[in-house]
Design an enzyme around this catalytic site. Structure first.
Site, PDB file in Angstrom:
ATOM      1  N   ASP A   1     -18.804  19.727  26.609  1.00 46.02           N
ATOM      2  CA  ASP A   1     -18.280  19.877  27.963  1.00 46.02           C
ATOM      3  C   ASP A   1     -16.816  19.455  28.020  1.00 46.02           C
ATOM      4  O   ASP A   1     -16.332  18.705  27.167  1.00 46.02           O
ATOM      5  CB  ASP A   1     -19.075  18.996  28.938  1.00 46.02           C
TER       6      ASP A   1
ATOM      7  N   ASP B   1     -20.070  24.564  26.611  1.00 50.39           N
ATOM      8  CA  ASP B   1     -21.152  24.378  27.578  1.00 50.39           C
ATOM      9  C   ASP B   1     -20.535  24.328  28.970  1.00 50.39           C
ATOM     10  O   ASP B   1     -19.956  25.297  29.428  1.00 50.39           O
ATOM     11  CB  ASP B   1     -21.948  23.121  27.235  1.00 50.39           C
TER      12      ASP B   1
ATOM     13  N   ASP C   1     -19.956  18.445  34.101  1.00 53.55           N
ATOM     14  CA  ASP C   1     -21.350  18.070  34.321  1.00 53.55           C
ATOM     15  C   ASP C   1     -21.364  16.702  34.991  1.00 53.55           C
ATOM     16  O   ASP C   1     -20.902  15.708  34.406  1.00 53.55           O
ATOM     17  CB  ASP C   1     -22.125  17.984  32.998  1.00 53.55           C
TER      18      ASP C   1
ATOM     19  N   ARG D   1     -23.406  27.946  38.042  1.00 51.71           N
ATOM     20  CA  ARG D   1     -23.058  26.560  38.365  1.00 51.71           C
ATOM     21  C   ARG D   1     -21.665  26.498  39.014  1.00 51.71           C
ATOM     22  O   ARG D   1     -20.742  25.894  38.465  1.00 51.71           O
ATOM     23  CB  ARG D   1     -23.113  25.666  37.127  1.00 51.71           C
TER      24      ARG D   1
END
Length: 682
Positions: free
Chosen positions: A174, A196, A200, A247
């Site tokens: 990330d 990814d 997050d 997302r």
């Protein structure tokens, strides 16, 4: 203040802020001033040995939920006050990012992560900022673990850990991952093309603000959740989600998710096609306001268990699900914010999001530094000796770095020596103490009369553009032993100049602790106090200056005989000027309930021309505050002067009444910190 006032003037101590919850529900249950220095903590002011004049961007702090006082943390200010270090290598970045001390870390070039996918484990109290548009992290990112707090990640480009397969379970790399962190501000970054997620926010990470970022060219932009608890509070505003498939964000089990003025854009006929935009899942309560959605499939969606409120959004060339339903929350219960018109969002966000050239720039001209140490290890043994050594009319900043210790002396910075910083070099503001015990009624050693109130000051700052940082200034005059003395006013700190900053200090005494004046009645005198404590019992924040006490703690103190009674503010504001503003602060102290008043109006010598003003807003008031918080002084009615409150909370707050004026929203909009400071940015 002069001795024509009544003797019954007392000062208060400040209160720690409550843990978590909305402004409207905050209480005075937090830590009070004491051995641990309350909510800021001993280490809130970092080692100050490397003293330079901080660039303006260092002092910028988060808005949104990251600005809320909770969990023992007073907003989010990162490594402010710590040494500013510039890094160009991975080794240096890791060294400072993982250190226990606060740092402002300026990334001044491209740093390639090794091995690819490396995520640096950032420690608390850090600002990591790109130098203009030069700061780039390639092939990896940052990780904030459980309990890490007060972190700013700003003005960086974090890119290119992509390993060839979208939704790549083998490469969980990330740009920014947070597991159980709190008080984090992610601002003005360009995040793109990672293996990814770009961001997050996991495992109950809370008090997070994500603002003015570009999230681009990725499969998973911004995921929030990985928890069964519904506790997180998150603000997401003015971000550009561009060519991100999912997302955007996906928001699972978030107590309060406030999304506003974001621009979500999916280009037609591109290699990436959005599957959805804003998504409220599980127990989430989400508010989406004045955002702009262009070309998205399923722009706003929710689970059956989530609550989602939409207001003022614009949808252009979208299709599929666009949902809302249920009762969410009012973000203004928690913090103040201003919405841009949704139609203006694309142009504002495109031009404003991402790294900016004016953030992260560090001047190469270091301030002159004079070192003081009472043990003789510095150039001077007293603070006054260092002040005396500075030439008259010094054109640039001089920092007096004072090593830990107790310095029993008075200090006077004369008007003809501007740009002086007195700064403790210890790890805490309590490590360096300047203390003396003069009082207004005491006779001077040369028999020329008594000191008077201003003359009693332990430290007097009479020069423009001067600062005190990371130290304690005290007046320890013993009232109990001097009851026969006429004149118990005992000033710890006097300011009588313009553009004065008090940052990370403790100012403590009894009566008249902090006196803020101007060099003359017709001259300006602006003072900005932040991240500090003021302790006292009678009129202990007073004077004619235009002063802001921001994000600080005001601690009420019992009087010499153990009784609880007193007043906090005693302004003597000239007509047509702003007086004393207490903003986003806390009032506390070990005193009786309903024993203190917020303040009273001081007309020095019966001067009818002055127009005292005090505003207390967005602050937490302990039960010590009386139901009628303002009172008269010297025969003048406070109701004929300017006293008001706005959006205060805690047991000492109260509803609007003739005896308790409250500002309207329109009035409050013109009584912000910027209105007090004008064209000056401390």
């Amino acid at each position: 203040m002069d001795t024509t006032r009544h003797r019954a003037r007392h000062r208060r101590r400040r209160v720690g802020l409550s843990v978590g919850i909305p402004l409207a529900a905050a209480t005075a249950m937090g830590m009070s001033y004491g051995g641990a220095f309350g909510m800021f903590g001993d280490d809130a002011r970092p080692d100050a040995g490397a003293a330079t004049a901080d660039p303006a961007w260092v002092g910028e702090t988060a808005d949104g939920f990251a600005s809320v006082n909770a969990l023992g943390q007073n907003g989010t200010y990162g490594g402010r006050g710590g040494a500013i270090v510039t890094v160009k290598t991975l080794a240096d970045l890791e060294k400072y990012a993982t250190a226990s001390k606060p740092y402002v870390i300026v990334v001044a070039g491209t740093i390639n992560m090794s091995p690819k996918g490396n995520e640096i484990k950032v420690a608390s109290n850090k600002t990591i900022v790109g130098a203009g548009t030069a700061g780039q992290i390639v092939g990896g990112g940052f990780f904030l673990g459980q309990g890490v707090h007060n972190v700013i990640l700003r003005n960086l480009t974090i890119r290119d850990s992509y390993a060839g397969t979208w939704n790549d379970k083998d490469h969980d790399w990330d740009a920014i991952q947070m597991d159980g962190a709190h008080h984090v501000w992610i601002d003005h970054n360009n995040l793109r093309n990672m293996a990814d997620g770009l961001i997050d926010s996991r495992k109950n990470t809370t008090y997070l603000t994500v603002s003015w970022n570009q999230l681009k060219n990725d499969n998973k932009a911004f995921g929030i959740g990985w928890t069964d608890r519904v506790t997180a509070d998150i603000t997401i505003h003015h971000n550009w989600f561009h060519e991100t498939e999912q997302r955007n964000p996906s928001t699972d089990n978030v107590a309060h998710a406030h999304l506003y003025n974001n621009f979500l854009q999916d280009d037609p006929d591109s290699t990436i096609t959005s599957s959805y935009g804003n998504y409220a899942r599980g127990g989430t309560r989400m508010v989406v306001e004045n955002s702009y959605f262009e070309g998205l499939t399923n722009p706003v969606i929710k689970d059956g268990t989530a609550a989602l409120v939409q207001r003022g959004n614009v949808f252009v060339d979208t299709k599929g699900r666009n949902e809302s339903g249920g009762a969410a929350f009012d973000p203004k219960t928690y913090y103040r914010y201003t919405l841009d018109a949704a139609a203006d969002v694309p142009s504002k966000v495109k031009s404003g999001a991402g790294p900016r050239a004016d953030i992260g720039r560090v001047t190469t001209a270091a301030a002159t530094t004079l070192t003081v140490a009472k043990d003789g290890s510095g150039r001077y043994k007293t603070v006054q000796a260092a002040v005396d050594a500075i030439p008259v009319g010094n054109p640039s900043r001089v920092v007096i770095s004072v090593k830990p210790g107790t310095y029993r002396e008075t200090v006077n910075i004369p008007a003809n020596k501007p740009h002086i910083t007195i700064q403790g070099s210890g790890a805490s503001r309590k490590d360096t103490v300047i203390v003396y015990g003069n009082a207004a009624g005491m006779r001077k050693p040369d028999s020329s009369g008594t000191y008077g109130t201003p003359g009693s000051a332990t430290v007097a700052v009479r020069s423009d553009d001067s600062r005190l940082r990371n130290l304690t200034v005290s007046n320890d005059f013993d009232e109990a032993a001097n009851q026969s003395l006429n004149g118990h006013q005992a000033v710890a700190l006097l300011t009588a100049a313009d553009k004065i900053v008090l940052d990370g200090v403790v100012v403590t005494g009894d009566q008249d602790t902090l006196e803020m004046e101007t060099a003359a009645p017709d001259k300006p005198g602006r003072v900005y106090v932040t991240n500090s404590y003021v302790v006292g019992n009678v009129d202990f924040i007073f004077g004619r200056a235009t002063a802001v006490i921001d994000q600080s703690v005001i601690t009420l103190k019992k009087r010499w005989d153990g009784t609880s009674a007193g007043y906090i503010i005693a302004p003597s504001t000239p007509a047509g000027r702003n007086g004393i503003l207490i903003n986003r602060s806390t009032v506390n102290g070990d005193v009786a309930s309903s024993s203190f008043q917020l303040g009273r109006n001081w007309h020095p010598g019966g001067d009818k021309a002055v127009d005292p003003q005090a505003t207390v807003r967005d602050s937490t008031l302990s039960a010590a505050i009386r139901r009628t918080p303002w009172t008269d002084m010297g025969g003048f009615s406070w109701k004929e002067d300017r006293f008001a409150e706005y959006m205060n909370t805690g047991p000492g707050a109260g509803p609007k009444s003739p005896d308790r004026p409250h500002l309207t929203d329109a009035q409050a909009a013109s009584q912000e910190v910027s209105d007090w400071l004008g064209n000056w940015t401390p």
